[in-house]
Design a protein around this motif. Structure first.
Motif, PDB file in Angstrom:
ATOM      1  N   UNK A 170       0.840  -1.192   0.000  1.00 13.59           N
ATOM      2  CA  UNK A 170       0.000   0.000   0.000  1.00 13.59           C
ATOM      3  C   UNK A 170       0.877   1.245   0.000  1.00 13.59           C
ATOM      4  N   UNK A 171       0.483   2.222  -0.766  1.00  8.68           N
ATOM      5  CA  UNK A 171       1.265   3.452  -0.852  1.00  8.68           C
ATOM      6  C   UNK A 171       2.127   3.536  -2.083  1.00  8.68           C
ATOM      7  N   UNK A 172       2.415   2.389  -2.712  1.00  7.55           N
ATOM      8  CA  UNK A 172       3.185   2.387  -3.959  1.00  7.55           C
ATOM      9  C   UNK A 172       2.223   2.599  -5.126  1.00  7.55           C
ATOM     10  N   UNK A 173       2.217   3.813  -5.635  1.00 11.33           N
ATOM     11  CA  UNK A 173       1.318   4.150  -6.733  1.00 11.33           C
ATOM     12  C   UNK A 173       1.952   3.698  -8.041  1.00 11.33           C
ATOM     13  N   UNK A 174       1.835   2.409  -8.312  1.00 10.47           N
ATOM     14  CA  UNK A 174       2.478   1.800  -9.472  1.00 10.47           C
ATOM     15  C   UNK A 174       1.412   1.220 -10.388  1.00 10.47           C
ATOM     16  N   UNK A 175       1.529   1.541 -11.669  1.00  6.88           N
ATOM     17  CA  UNK A 175       0.660   0.902 -12.650  1.00  6.88           C
ATOM     18  C   UNK A 175       1.082  -0.561 -12.802  1.00  6.88           C
ATOM     19  N   UNK A 176       0.132  -1.451 -12.699  1.00  2.00           N
ATOM     20  CA  UNK A 176       0.457  -2.871 -12.756  1.00  2.00           C
ATOM     21  C   UNK A 176       0.763  -3.260 -14.197  1.00  2.00           C
ATOM     22  N   UNK A 177       2.007  -3.643 -14.466  1.00  2.00           N
ATOM     23  CA  UNK A 177       2.391  -3.962 -15.846  1.00  2.00           C
ATOM     24  C   UNK A 177       1.978  -5.378 -16.232  1.00  2.00           C
ATOM     25  N   UNK A 178       1.894  -5.597 -17.537  1.00  2.00           N
ATOM     26  CA  UNK A 178       1.556  -6.926 -18.040  1.00  2.00           C
ATOM     27  C   UNK A 178       2.716  -7.893 -17.891  1.00  2.00           C
ATOM     28  N   UNK A 179       3.950  -7.368 -17.875  1.00  2.00           N
ATOM     29  CA  UNK A 179       5.135  -8.216 -17.748  1.00  2.00           C
ATOM     30  C   UNK A 179       6.043  -7.642 -16.669  1.00  2.00           C
ATOM     31  N   UNK A 180       6.511  -8.492 -15.768  1.00  2.82           N
ATOM     32  CA  UNK A 180       7.445  -8.091 -14.727  1.00  2.82           C
ATOM     33  C   UNK A 180       8.599  -9.095 -14.708  1.00  2.82           C
ATOM     34  N   UNK A 207      -5.779 -12.050  -0.775  1.00  2.00           N
ATOM     35  CA  UNK A 207      -4.490 -11.422  -0.516  1.00  2.00           C
ATOM     36  C   UNK A 207      -3.661 -12.274   0.428  1.00  2.00           C
ATOM     37  N   UNK A 208      -2.382 -11.960   0.481  1.00  2.00           N
ATOM     38  CA  UNK A 208      -1.486 -12.641   1.410  1.00  2.00           C
ATOM     39  C   UNK A 208      -1.680 -12.028   2.795  1.00  2.00           C
ATOM     40  N   UNK A 209      -2.066 -12.819   3.791  1.00  2.00           N
ATOM     41  CA  UNK A 209      -2.292 -12.244   5.127  1.00  2.00           C
ATOM     42  C   UNK A 209      -1.040 -11.642   5.746  1.00  2.00           C
ATOM     43  N   UNK A 210       0.135 -12.039   5.248  1.00  2.00           N
ATOM     44  CA  UNK A 210       1.377 -11.508   5.827  1.00  2.00           C
ATOM     45  C   UNK A 210       1.780 -10.180   5.216  1.00  2.00           C
ATOM     46  N   UNK A 211       1.211  -9.833   4.071  1.00  2.00           N
ATOM     47  CA  UNK A 211       1.584  -8.594   3.381  1.00  2.00           C
ATOM     48  C   UNK A 211       0.311  -7.854   2.995  1.00  2.00           C
ATOM     49  N   UNK A 212       0.174  -6.621   3.465  1.00  2.00           N
ATOM     50  CA  UNK A 212      -0.979  -5.819   3.128  1.00  2.00           C
ATOM     51  C   UNK A 212      -0.704  -5.059   1.833  1.00  2.00           C
ATOM     52  N   UNK A 213      -1.635  -5.152   0.908  1.00  2.00           N
ATOM     53  CA  UNK A 213      -1.462  -4.448  -0.352  1.00  2.00           C
ATOM     54  C   UNK A 213      -2.367  -5.015  -1.429  1.00  2.00           C
TER      55      UNK A 213
END
Length: 352
Positions: free
Chosen positions: A204-214, A235-241
């Protein structure tokens, strides 16, 4: 008489002392002169040129030591942010697929039974209405069988629809469609472990456009491309986002944590890539030796701002086209730190 002996003894002791002192003085002076001559005879191996430490080594010694340099090519780098993910277990997806296939088989069977009983019911209805060519009991029995099979068909159809809804809820539209399609090539690649699924969570807080390829990497391995499948429904309970499902052909075991590198923009920066084989560590930071002349190597700092798999990407201090030592760099550092003849000690700040 005694006084004369005492005087002679004192004179003898003085002569012996003078003789020993002369010998020591001559010896020390001779050693110092020898050391000075030896130092003067050895050429200077290390010097400071334009503020950089430079090691001089003739080409014959380079060949004997296996020292080799290569020109660096220009490279473009795209800035990225790091997210983290996990390789998913496909067993829940397989179980859902099995449940759906069973439900679909029941629906097909009940539909076939309902179609047969309907035909039987229509035949008995016509015969009964035609001067009661069949008994009322036979007609009613056929009607009851038809209604029963129709109810079973509707229940089986509802069960199939519920499994489809469960697939969408648990895995999303795309994965759910793959799981329920008996001829899905995408699911076949997953089942054969030609590809694996990843759930990548963007903090959360990372304003990143989700790319088709990473790019993804696990256990400090080389990066591998991964392709977007769909947003994740869980979602992963260990990581919020924000969580997303990606697929990759990298052979990563189920449950393995991975690092995902998401490009932050389409703009690239031009620089060069310094391979890990060219890196030496001195004073707590990485350096690389640049061959400035056939027999001279300058040690230049390497920026740690952009580490990549197998080395560092740099935009300063080392330019594309320059020759960097890719084999034998540690030998050059040892030669640089070797004390001059007649001295001893360690030049590395980490020795303090």
């Amino acid at each position: 008489m005694n006084t004369r002996r005492i005087v002679l003894a004192v004179v003898a002791i003085g002569l012996v002392t003078i003789t020993i002192g002369s010998i020591i003085y001559y010896k020390v002076g001779s050693d110092a002169a020898t050391t000075t001559l030896a130092s003067a005879a050895v050429p200077q191996r290390v010097s400071i040129v334009n503020g950089l430490t430079t090691v001089m080594l003739d080409t014959a010694i380079q060949a004997q030591s296996g020292i080799r340099s290569e020109p660096l090519a220009a490279t473009n780098h795209q800035a990225d942010v790091t997210a983290y993910g996990t390789v998913l277990d496909l067993q829940p997806l397989i179980d859902l697929r099995t449940h759906y296939m069973s439900a679909q088989a029941d629906a097909d069977a009940t539909a076939a039974s309902a179609a047969a009983s309907r035909m039987e019911f229509e035949r008995n209805r016509i015969l009964y209405q035609d001067n009661q060519n069949v008994s009322l009991k036979t007609y009613q029995t056929a009607q009851a069988a038809y209604l029963s099979d129709q109810a079973k068909m509707q229940a089986a159809s509802t069960n199939t629809q519920n499994v489809r809804a469960t697939a969408r809820q648990q895995f999303g539209e795309t994965l759910g469609r793959w799981a329920l399609d008996a001829h899905s090539l995408q699911l076949e690649r997953l089942l054969n472990r030609q590809e694996v699924l990843l759930r990548v969570t963007v903090p959360l807080g990372d304003n990143v456009q989700i790319p088709a390829t990473i790019q993804v990497a696990a256990n400090n391995t080389q990066r591998a491309p991964a392709y977007l499948v769909s947003p994740a429904t869980q979602s992963d309970p260990a990581v919020q986002g924000r969580a997303y499902i990606y697929r990759t052909a990298a052979p990563i075991a189920v449950g393995t944590n991975v690092a995902a590198y998401l490009p932050t923009s389409t703009q690239t920066t031009q620089g060069t890539f310094i391979p890990a084989s060219a890196i030496v560590w001195y004073g707590g930071q990485p350096w690389a030796y640049v061959q400035t002349r056939p027999d001279r190597f300058a040690r230049r700092p390497v920026s740690q701002h952009t580490p990549l798999d197998g080395g560092f990407f740099v935009t300063e201090s080392i330019a594309p086209g320059e020759h960097v030592v890719v084999r034998g760099a540690q030998l050059l550092l040892s030669e640089e730190l070797r004390p001059p003849p007649g001295t001893s000690g360690c030049k590395d700040p980490e020795c303090d």
